[in-house]
Design a protein around this motif. Sequence first.
Motif, PDB file in Angstrom:
ATOM      1  N   VAL A  48       0.850  -1.187   0.000  1.00  0.00           N
ATOM      2  CA  VAL A  48       0.000   0.000   0.000  1.00  0.00           C
ATOM      3  C   VAL A  48       0.887   1.239   0.000  1.00  0.00           C
ATOM      4  N   ASP A  49       0.753   2.070  -1.028  1.00  0.00           N
ATOM      5  CA  ASP A  49       1.550   3.295  -1.140  1.00  0.00           C
ATOM      6  C   ASP A  49       0.595   4.441  -1.448  1.00  0.00           C
ATOM      7  N   HIS A  50      -0.039   4.968  -0.404  1.00  0.00           N
ATOM      8  CA  HIS A  50      -1.087   5.983  -0.616  1.00  0.00           C
ATOM      9  C   HIS A  50      -1.279   6.785   0.664  1.00  0.00           C
ATOM     10  N   TYR A  51      -1.107   8.103   0.580  1.00  0.00           N
ATOM     11  CA  TYR A  51      -1.238   8.961   1.757  1.00  0.00           C
ATOM     12  C   TYR A  51      -2.676   9.027   2.292  1.00  0.00           C
ATOM     13  N   ALA A  52      -3.654   8.605   1.495  1.00  0.00           N
ATOM     14  CA  ALA A  52      -5.053   8.691   1.918  1.00  0.00           C
ATOM     15  C   ALA A  52      -5.554   7.413   2.584  1.00  0.00           C
ATOM     16  N   LEU A  53      -4.695   6.431   2.772  1.00  0.00           N
ATOM     17  CA  LEU A  53      -5.101   5.159   3.369  1.00  0.00           C
ATOM     18  C   LEU A  53      -4.339   4.931   4.665  1.00  0.00           C
ATOM     19  N   ASP A  54      -5.046   4.332   5.631  1.00  0.00           N
ATOM     20  CA  ASP A  54      -4.433   4.119   6.947  1.00  0.00           C
ATOM     21  C   ASP A  54      -4.851   2.764   7.505  1.00  0.00           C
ATOM     22  N   ALA A  55      -4.719   2.594   8.822  1.00  0.00           N
ATOM     23  CA  ALA A  55      -4.946   1.306   9.475  1.00  0.00           C
ATOM     24  C   ALA A  55      -6.369   0.797   9.285  1.00  0.00           C
ATOM     25  N   ARG A  56      -7.354   1.692   9.218  1.00  0.00           N
ATOM     26  CA  ARG A  56      -8.744   1.246   9.047  1.00  0.00           C
ATOM     27  C   ARG A  56      -8.910   0.503   7.727  1.00  0.00           C
ATOM     28  N   VAL A  80       3.435  -1.454   3.946  1.00  0.00           N
ATOM     29  CA  VAL A  80       3.098  -0.061   3.682  1.00  0.00           C
ATOM     30  C   VAL A  80       4.367   0.694   3.288  1.00  0.00           C
ATOM     31  N   ILE A  81       4.265   1.504   2.250  1.00  0.00           N
ATOM     32  CA  ILE A  81       5.317   2.460   1.902  1.00  0.00           C
ATOM     33  C   ILE A  81       4.817   3.843   2.305  1.00  0.00           C
ATOM     34  N   ASP A  82       5.567   4.518   3.146  1.00  0.00           N
ATOM     35  CA  ASP A  82       5.140   5.819   3.668  1.00  0.00           C
ATOM     36  C   ASP A  82       6.327   6.779   3.641  1.00  0.00           C
ATOM     37  N   ASP A  83       6.027   8.065   3.755  1.00  0.00           N
ATOM     38  CA  ASP A  83       7.066   9.094   3.803  1.00  0.00           C
ATOM     39  C   ASP A  83       6.856  10.082   4.943  1.00  0.00           C
ATOM     40  N   ILE A  84       5.646  10.158   5.473  1.00  0.00           N
ATOM     41  CA  ILE A  84       5.299  11.302   6.314  1.00  0.00           C
ATOM     42  C   ILE A  84       4.936  10.956   7.756  1.00  0.00           C
ATOM     43  N   ALA A  85       4.801   9.684   8.087  1.00  0.00           N
ATOM     44  CA  ALA A  85       4.591   9.251   9.485  1.00  0.00           C
ATOM     45  C   ALA A  85       3.517  10.079  10.179  1.00  0.00           C
ATOM     46  N   ASP A  86       2.351  10.204   9.528  1.00  0.00           N
ATOM     47  CA  ASP A  86       1.298  11.056  10.090  1.00  0.00           C
ATOM     48  C   ASP A  86       0.013  10.313  10.421  1.00  0.00           C
ATOM     49  N   ARG A  87       0.016   8.946  10.307  1.00  0.00           N
ATOM     50  CA  ARG A  87      -1.218   8.209  10.535  1.00  0.00           C
ATOM     51  C   ARG A  87      -0.869   6.769  10.903  1.00  0.00           C
ATOM     52  N   PRO A  88      -1.780   6.066  11.583  1.00  0.00           N
ATOM     53  CA  PRO A  88      -1.504   4.681  11.987  1.00  0.00           C
ATOM     54  C   PRO A  88      -1.613   3.708  10.826  1.00  0.00           C
ATOM     55  N   HIS A  89      -0.883   2.590  10.948  1.00  0.00           N
ATOM     56  CA  HIS A  89      -0.927   1.532   9.945  1.00  0.00           C
ATOM     57  C   HIS A  89      -1.058   0.180  10.635  1.00  0.00           C
ATOM     58  N   GLU A  97       4.815  20.018   0.217  1.00  0.00           N
ATOM     59  CA  GLU A  97       5.250  20.054   1.617  1.00  0.00           C
ATOM     60  C   GLU A  97       5.861  18.733   2.058  1.00  0.00           C
ATOM     61  N   ASN A  98       5.377  17.609   1.531  1.00  0.00           N
ATOM     62  CA  ASN A  98       5.919  16.321   1.946  1.00  0.00           C
ATOM     63  C   ASN A  98       7.343  16.095   1.435  1.00  0.00           C
ATOM     64  N   GLN A  99       7.831  16.962   0.546  1.00  0.00           N
ATOM     65  CA  GLN A  99       9.210  16.864   0.076  1.00  0.00           C
ATOM     66  C   GLN A  99      10.192  17.657   0.946  1.00  0.00           C
ATOM     67  N   ARG A 100       9.663  18.504   1.809  1.00  0.00           N
ATOM     68  CA  ARG A 100      10.537  19.418   2.541  1.00  0.00           C
ATOM     69  C   ARG A 100      11.511  18.673   3.449  1.00  0.00           C
ATOM     70  N   GLY A 101      11.046  17.612   4.105  1.00  0.00           N
ATOM     71  CA  GLY A 101      11.918  16.865   4.999  1.00  0.00           C
ATOM     72  C   GLY A 101      13.080  16.231   4.256  1.00  0.00           C
ATOM     73  N   ILE A 102      12.807  15.659   3.069  1.00  0.00           N
ATOM     74  CA  ILE A 102      13.869  15.073   2.250  1.00  0.00           C
ATOM     75  C   ILE A 102      14.889  16.140   1.883  1.00  0.00           C
ATOM     76  N   GLY A 103      14.385  17.287   1.401  1.00  0.00           N
ATOM     77  CA  GLY A 103      15.270  18.351   0.975  1.00  0.00           C
ATOM     78  C   GLY A 103      16.129  18.886   2.108  1.00  0.00           C
ATOM     79  N   GLN A 104      15.530  19.082   3.258  1.00  0.00           N
ATOM     80  CA  GLN A 104      16.283  19.604   4.396  1.00  0.00           C
ATOM     81  C   GLN A 104      17.347  18.626   4.863  1.00  0.00           C
ATOM     82  N   ALA A 105      17.003  17.336   4.875  1.00  0.00           N
ATOM     83  CA  ALA A 105      17.982  16.325   5.307  1.00  0.00           C
ATOM     84  C   ALA A 105      19.169  16.272   4.351  1.00  0.00           C
ATOM     85  N   LEU A 106      18.910  16.361   3.053  1.00  0.00           N
ATOM     86  CA  LEU A 106      19.997  16.323   2.080  1.00  0.00           C
ATOM     87  C   LEU A 106      20.838  17.598   2.137  1.00  0.00           C
ATOM     88  N   GLU A 107      20.185  18.722   2.342  1.00  0.00           N
ATOM     89  CA  GLU A 107      20.929  19.975   2.474  1.00  0.00           C
ATOM     90  C   GLU A 107      21.817  19.955   3.717  1.00  0.00           C
TER      91      GLU A 107
END
Length: 369
Positions: free
Chosen positions: A109-117, A131-140, A299-309
């Motif tokens: 599952v690779d979708h920001y609109a899907l969660d544990a339910r 699950v493939i996730d990037d943003i750690a904002d919801r339960p799985h 906005e979900n790319q900002r963390g990647i960019g900041q970490a690489l910078e």
Amino acid sequence: MHIAFRADASIRIGTGHVMRCLTLAEALRSRGHESTFICRNHTGNLANLIEERGFQLHMLNLEAPTQQSTDSKDDSAVAHVEWLGASWQTDAEQTISALKGTKIDWLVVDHYALDARWERRVSVGVKDIMVIDDIADRPHECKVLLDQNLGRNAQDYDGLVPEICIRLVGPNYALLRPEFAEFRERSLERRRMPELKRILITLGGVDRDNVTGQVLSALAQSTLPRETELDVVMGASAPALEAVREQAERLPFQASVSVNVTDMAERMCMADLCIGAAGSTSWERCCLGLPSIMVVLAENQRGIGQALEQSGAAYLLGKEELPESLGRALNELVLSNSALIGLAARAEGICDGLGSFRLVEELSRNQTP
């Protein structure tokens, strides 16, 4: 094993989720496993590409607003609920129906609109869920979770996944096609004596705000030598594709615009600098040691960019500051080979391009008999 993928692409979502699932599906196929895709029929979907790659595809119809869940409190828990094109309940039932009669070992599952339910609902028809996730904002509710991003820690998912969940975190598991590992040695050798002659510009498969056009405008006003070559790569569904083509013809540089390329690893290898989105292609650039100026498109790319910078592997810009900041960054790189060498050296240590095969091994090792 038979693996099913639930992921979408659209003008709004972009293409990255489906593209990395395709990369994993191809790595699985190279080891003799079978894959099936389930996608919703959004504008800008990648159905044709999935079928061209030889994978089975189930397309789900977009649901009218009146057919979506009216339980706003239930759906509001997921920040990207509007990306789904249906209620999560409807999506779950349609996914179960699409998979009915097929023995599925893993559902990815690779979708920001899907969660544990959603995951609990569809688990009745599959052996295991990843699950493939990037943003750690919801339960799985999953057996394996992948977050391939630099700067992410396994602890970021504390309380969001079951305690027994296997957390695969960091660019060591980045889902890159095998050609990136194949071009790695050749590309890294080119970085030892750099000279800024060729720039690759790739700002996502959709680029709905035409940041590509903004970058080209900034380059036209820059002090880059006129013999500089620009290699612009876009997706066929990019709304501004024709406008960018016309703009490229008016540039003072030699510029080409290519669509839906299949040789990105070679293009990155031959480039001296990339101006690119701070998304999943960041790991492709790191694998090849390609110096980068990254632009945050979402906005979900900002963390990647900041970490690489922060790691010194790339420069980071916001799209709102493009003309002036891009010009300054380019001037520094034109004047200083040492800056290019430093970016390349730090980037190459972040990702080796073998993450897809590590993930296939993990899925094989941890599948339920």
